[in-house]
Motif scaffolding. Structure first.
Motif, PDB file in Angstrom:
ATOM      1  N   PRO A 285     157.300  49.440 -32.349  1.00 41.03           N
ATOM      2  CA  PRO A 285     156.584  48.193 -33.100  1.00 41.03           C
ATOM      3  C   PRO A 285     156.303  48.905 -33.992  1.00 41.03           C
ATOM      4  O   PRO A 285     155.167  49.857 -34.584  1.00 41.03           O
ATOM      5  CB  PRO A 285     155.676  48.258 -32.144  1.00 41.03           C
ATOM      6  CG  PRO A 285     155.317  48.052 -30.841  1.00 41.03           C
ATOM      7  CD  PRO A 285     156.818  49.536 -31.217  1.00 41.03           C
ATOM      8  N   ARG A 286     155.925  47.721 -35.200  1.00 43.74           N
ATOM      9  CA  ARG A 286     155.689  47.563 -36.701  1.00 43.74           C
ATOM     10  C   ARG A 286     153.901  48.478 -36.483  1.00 43.74           C
ATOM     11  O   ARG A 286     153.755  49.160 -38.264  1.00 43.74           O
ATOM     12  CB  ARG A 286     156.011  46.650 -37.340  1.00 43.74           C
ATOM     13  CG  ARG A 286     156.095  46.890 -38.942  1.00 43.74           C
ATOM     14  CD  ARG A 286     156.174  45.332 -39.779  1.00 43.74           C
ATOM     15  NE  ARG A 286     157.757  44.840 -40.263  1.00 43.74           N
ATOM     16  CZ  ARG A 286     158.053  43.791 -39.054  1.00 43.74           C
ATOM     17  NH1 ARG A 286     156.547  43.582 -38.486  1.00 43.74           N
ATOM     18  NH2 ARG A 286     158.898  43.584 -39.088  1.00 43.74           N
ATOM     19  N   CYS A 291     150.156  52.640 -37.727  1.00 46.67           N
ATOM     20  CA  CYS A 291     149.085  53.770 -37.711  1.00 46.67           C
ATOM     21  C   CYS A 291     149.347  54.814 -37.734  1.00 46.67           C
ATOM     22  O   CYS A 291     148.887  55.845 -37.999  1.00 46.67           O
ATOM     23  CB  CYS A 291     148.343  53.623 -36.046  1.00 46.67           C
ATOM     24  SG  CYS A 291     147.758  51.488 -36.234  1.00 46.67           S
ATOM     25  N   VAL A 292     150.424  55.486 -36.917  1.00 44.65           N
ATOM     26  CA  VAL A 292     151.135  57.004 -36.789  1.00 44.65           C
ATOM     27  C   VAL A 292     151.066  57.212 -38.254  1.00 44.65           C
ATOM     28  O   VAL A 292     150.412  58.834 -38.654  1.00 44.65           O
ATOM     29  CB  VAL A 292     152.467  57.191 -35.997  1.00 44.65           C
ATOM     30  CG1 VAL A 292     152.686  58.375 -36.051  1.00 44.65           C
ATOM     31  CG2 VAL A 292     152.002  57.213 -34.510  1.00 44.65           C
ATOM     32  N   ASP A 293     151.626  56.625 -38.844  1.00 46.00           N
ATOM     33  CA  ASP A 293     151.995  57.498 -40.129  1.00 46.00           C
ATOM     34  C   ASP A 293     150.668  57.283 -40.966  1.00 46.00           C
ATOM     35  O   ASP A 293     149.879  58.724 -41.431  1.00 46.00           O
ATOM     36  CB  ASP A 293     152.871  56.003 -41.411  1.00 46.00           C
ATOM     37  CG  ASP A 293     153.900  55.968 -41.047  1.00 46.00           C
ATOM     38  OD1 ASP A 293     154.579  56.894 -40.182  1.00 46.00           O
ATOM     39  OD2 ASP A 293     155.007  55.205 -40.822  1.00 46.00           O
ATOM     40  N   GLU A 294     149.379  56.411 -41.357  1.00 43.90           N
ATOM     41  CA  GLU A 294     148.173  56.621 -41.862  1.00 43.90           C
ATOM     42  C   GLU A 294     147.630  57.669 -41.050  1.00 43.90           C
ATOM     43  O   GLU A 294     146.232  58.340 -41.710  1.00 43.90           O
ATOM     44  CB  GLU A 294     147.901  55.434 -42.064  1.00 43.90           C
ATOM     45  CG  GLU A 294     146.105  55.172 -42.217  1.00 43.90           C
ATOM     46  CD  GLU A 294     146.820  55.290 -44.134  1.00 43.90           C
ATOM     47  OE1 GLU A 294     145.771  55.261 -44.897  1.00 43.90           O
ATOM     48  OE2 GLU A 294     147.469  54.991 -43.974  1.00 43.90           O
ATOM     49  N   LYS A 297     148.572  61.064 -42.134  1.00 41.18           N
ATOM     50  CA  LYS A 297     147.873  60.909 -44.219  1.00 41.18           C
ATOM     51  C   LYS A 297     147.220  61.733 -43.574  1.00 41.18           C
ATOM     52  O   LYS A 297     146.726  62.813 -45.249  1.00 41.18           O
ATOM     53  CB  LYS A 297     148.195  59.409 -44.390  1.00 41.18           C
ATOM     54  CG  LYS A 297     149.680  58.914 -45.207  1.00 41.18           C
ATOM     55  CD  LYS A 297     149.852  57.518 -45.634  1.00 41.18           C
ATOM     56  CE  LYS A 297     151.011  57.649 -46.046  1.00 41.18           C
ATOM     57  NZ  LYS A 297     151.231  56.118 -46.982  1.00 41.18           N
ATOM     58  N   ARG A 298     145.940  61.405 -43.688  1.00 41.40           N
ATOM     59  CA  ARG A 298     144.396  61.865 -44.059  1.00 41.40           C
ATOM     60  C   ARG A 298     143.836  61.993 -42.523  1.00 41.40           C
ATOM     61  O   ARG A 298     142.563  61.871 -42.548  1.00 41.40           O
ATOM     62  CB  ARG A 298     144.444  60.494 -44.526  1.00 41.40           C
ATOM     63  CG  ARG A 298     144.069  59.214 -44.197  1.00 41.40           C
ATOM     64  CD  ARG A 298     143.528  58.230 -45.794  1.00 41.40           C
ATOM     65  NE  ARG A 298     143.319  57.202 -44.430  1.00 41.40           N
ATOM     66  CZ  ARG A 298     142.328  56.097 -43.958  1.00 41.40           C
ATOM     67  NH1 ARG A 298     141.378  56.422 -43.528  1.00 41.40           N
ATOM     68  NH2 ARG A 298     141.919  55.058 -43.756  1.00 41.40           N
ATOM     69  N   GLY A 299     144.182  61.635 -41.039  1.00 42.75           N
ATOM     70  CA  GLY A 299     143.425  62.149 -40.019  1.00 42.75           C
ATOM     71  C   GLY A 299     143.815  63.669 -39.458  1.00 42.75           C
ATOM     72  O   GLY A 299     142.746  63.171 -38.220  1.00 42.75           O
ATOM     73  N   LEU A 398     158.389  58.678 -30.496  1.00 40.48           N
ATOM     74  CA  LEU A 398     156.728  58.848 -32.001  1.00 40.48           C
ATOM     75  C   LEU A 398     155.809  58.548 -31.049  1.00 40.48           C
ATOM     76  O   LEU A 398     155.416  59.831 -32.148  1.00 40.48           O
ATOM     77  CB  LEU A 398     156.990  57.271 -32.137  1.00 40.48           C
ATOM     78  CG  LEU A 398     156.299  57.128 -33.500  1.00 40.48           C
ATOM     79  CD1 LEU A 398     157.083  57.954 -34.801  1.00 40.48           C
ATOM     80  CD2 LEU A 398     156.504  56.203 -33.769  1.00 40.48           C
ATOM     81  N   LEU A 399     155.715  58.327 -30.265  1.00 42.87           N
ATOM     82  CA  LEU A 399     154.345  58.927 -30.075  1.00 42.87           C
ATOM     83  C   LEU A 399     153.270  60.333 -29.767  1.00 42.87           C
ATOM     84  O   LEU A 399     152.621  61.001 -30.128  1.00 42.87           O
ATOM     85  CB  LEU A 399     153.682  58.567 -28.995  1.00 42.87           C
ATOM     86  CG  LEU A 399     152.220  58.527 -28.494  1.00 42.87           C
ATOM     87  CD1 LEU A 399     151.182  57.644 -30.070  1.00 42.87           C
ATOM     88  CD2 LEU A 399     151.486  57.054 -27.313  1.00 42.87           C
TER      89      LEU A 399
END
Length: 465
Positions: A285-286, A291-294, A297-299, A398-399
């Motif tokens: 799912p897009r 969410c994973v990419d964000e 990046k910063r979390g 992915l998760l």
């Protein structure tokens, strides 16, 4: 001319005789002179105290007779003139007379003991009143309701059932006696005219003392006609509403037409995994990818990432935008809190109609996690994961690789394998029917996620998607 001496009655003081032409139904008023009594009749002494006269009826009879002596009951007034009042229970000294119910703040004995003047009673006219038991107007037990002709409504209650039952029967008997036709007492009251010492008080004649016939009010008939008219208009309104609904439904476009016009869009949250990936033309799912990419990046170094909850109102706002399929930029300042993004991702998995670990695989994974030999356990888990539908398998890959990278920053984000498994165990898998022990199932869910997380590279291979 010599004056004649005045006539003096022997043995009596000189008196002036006042002739009376009043009818037998009237009483002679007092004058300053004395009246010579009739020799054959003995005149009754005149009561000179006007206070006593006001406390008695014209015929000399005493006022209303006490039917039931005073007793403390709980009272609440719930209506005045047909207008509802706020219910307020108070303990009241209640006295039942032949034609009314009296309420005192305290008994006469207590008033005397406390050196207080006798309090004024609140009277309730029982003529035409309705006495009935009620369980709807109060949650208390043993409650009776009194409804008067003037629209007053009272509740009486006692903890002891025989006590309130005694009062109910006495009240009903008093009401029946007041409305029992010629043999009963009249609901009307004889008006007393105030008089001066020079006026005559007319005695009540037979016609005045006779009970006046009750005016035949057609209240029952009017209520029936109102109900009939109301029911007729109500049924007509219902039929009109039904007809309008039928026309609306028959003219309503189909779901497919609304979707083609873009008026109704398929949701993302709550949509089946296979349906969502097929609609988006992907195997993951897009929204999950975003969410994973964000987060990466910063979390990754955020304290308590995935364990700390975000603002639910902001999470719901993000969910609404995702369901509307609007262009979404998770780097926007309104999504500055990284816990909002992680909270939305967990909500996405929780609201799946079928979890990421499908229902039919739940018992198989539980049996695999029970295997004691570590190598056999990992191989059994790997075999089951590769049997999953492709969208489930790729999303899981992915998760879990994302969570493995998160664990590399465990010294800063203070997250451990056990902590992540506790968060994602019940989020990614649950049984279709809660037939067993929920605590036992939760233990298995956490163990399965923890085992896959530890053996992520062995099960999915190296790297991400």
């Amino acid at each position: 001319m010599q004056k004649q001496p005045a006539l003096v009655l022997p043995g009596a003081v000189q008196m002036r005789i006042k002739s009376s032409q009043n009818s037998s139904g009237e009483r002679l008023s007092q004058t300053k002179s004395m009246v010579l009594p009739e020799p054959d009749t003995l005149q009754k002494p005149i009561n000179r105290h006007r206070r006593n006269q006001s406390q008695h009826n014209i015929d000399g009879s005493v006022g209303p007779q006490i039917v039931l002596k005073g007793e403390y009951l709980n009272k609440a007034k719930i209506a005045e003139g047909g207008k509802k009042l706020r219910k307020n229970w108070t303990s009241t000294w209640v006295v039942l007379c032949s034609n009314q119910l009296l309420f005192y703040k305290e008994s006469k004995q207590e008033a005397v003991a406390n050196l207080k003047p006798g309090g004024k009673a609140d009277g309730v006219d029982l003529c035409g009143a309705i006495i009935e038991w009620t369980t709807e107007k109060s949650s208390r037990k043993n409650v009776i309701q009194i409804t008067t002709l003037t629209g007053q409504e009272f509740l009486l209650q006692a903890d002891h059932f025989p006590t309130i039952c005694k009062w109910h029967d006495a009240l009903q008997k008093a009401v029946d006696s007041l409305s029992s036709g010629p043999g009963g007492k009249s609901c009307g009251r004889v008006a007393l005219n105030r008089s001066n010492s020079t006026e005559c008080l007319p005695r009540p004649t037979c016609e005045a003392t006779k009970p006046k016939p009750k005016e035949t009010k057609s209240e029952h008939r009017r209520s029936i006609m109102f109900k009939l008219n109301y029911s007729a208009s109500d049924s007509a309104d219902k039929n009109g509403v039904k007809n309008r609904l039928k026309k609306f439904i028959s003219r309503r476009p189909s779901m497919k037409t609304l979707q083609e016009k873009g008026l109704i869009k398929d949701r993302v949250f709550g949509c089946h995994m296979l349906t969502l990936c097929e609609r988006e033309g992907t195997t993951v799912p897009r929204f999950v990818k975003l969410c994973v990419d964000e987060v990466e990046k910063r979390g990754l170094e955020a304290d308590g990432i995935y364990r700390v909850s975000g603002n639910l109102a902001v999470i719901q706002k993000l969910r609404f935008l995702v369901d509307q399929e609007e262009e979404l930029d998770l780097g926007d300042s309104q999504w500055e809190d990284i816990h909002v993004i992680t909270g939305a991702l967990k909500m996405f998995f929780r609201e799946l109609p079928e979890p990421l670990f499908p229902f039919r695989f739940f018992d198989l994974f539980v049996e695999a996690i029970k295997i004691k030999e570590p190598t056999q356990k990992v191989q059994a888990m790997k075999k089951l994961i590769h049997q999953l539908p492709k969208p489930n398998h790729n999303t899981m890959k992915l998760l879990f690789h994302h969570l493995r990278r998160l664990l590399t920053k465990s010294k800063k984000n203070l997250m451990s394998t056990q902590g992540i498994s506790i968060v994602f165990g019940p989020t990614l898998m649950w049984p279709e029917f809660e037939s067993g022990n929920m605590e036992v199932n939760m233990v298995y869910q956490n163990q399965i996620v923890e085992s896959i997380l530890i053996e992520c590279v062995e099960i999915f291979g190296p790297g991400g998607m």
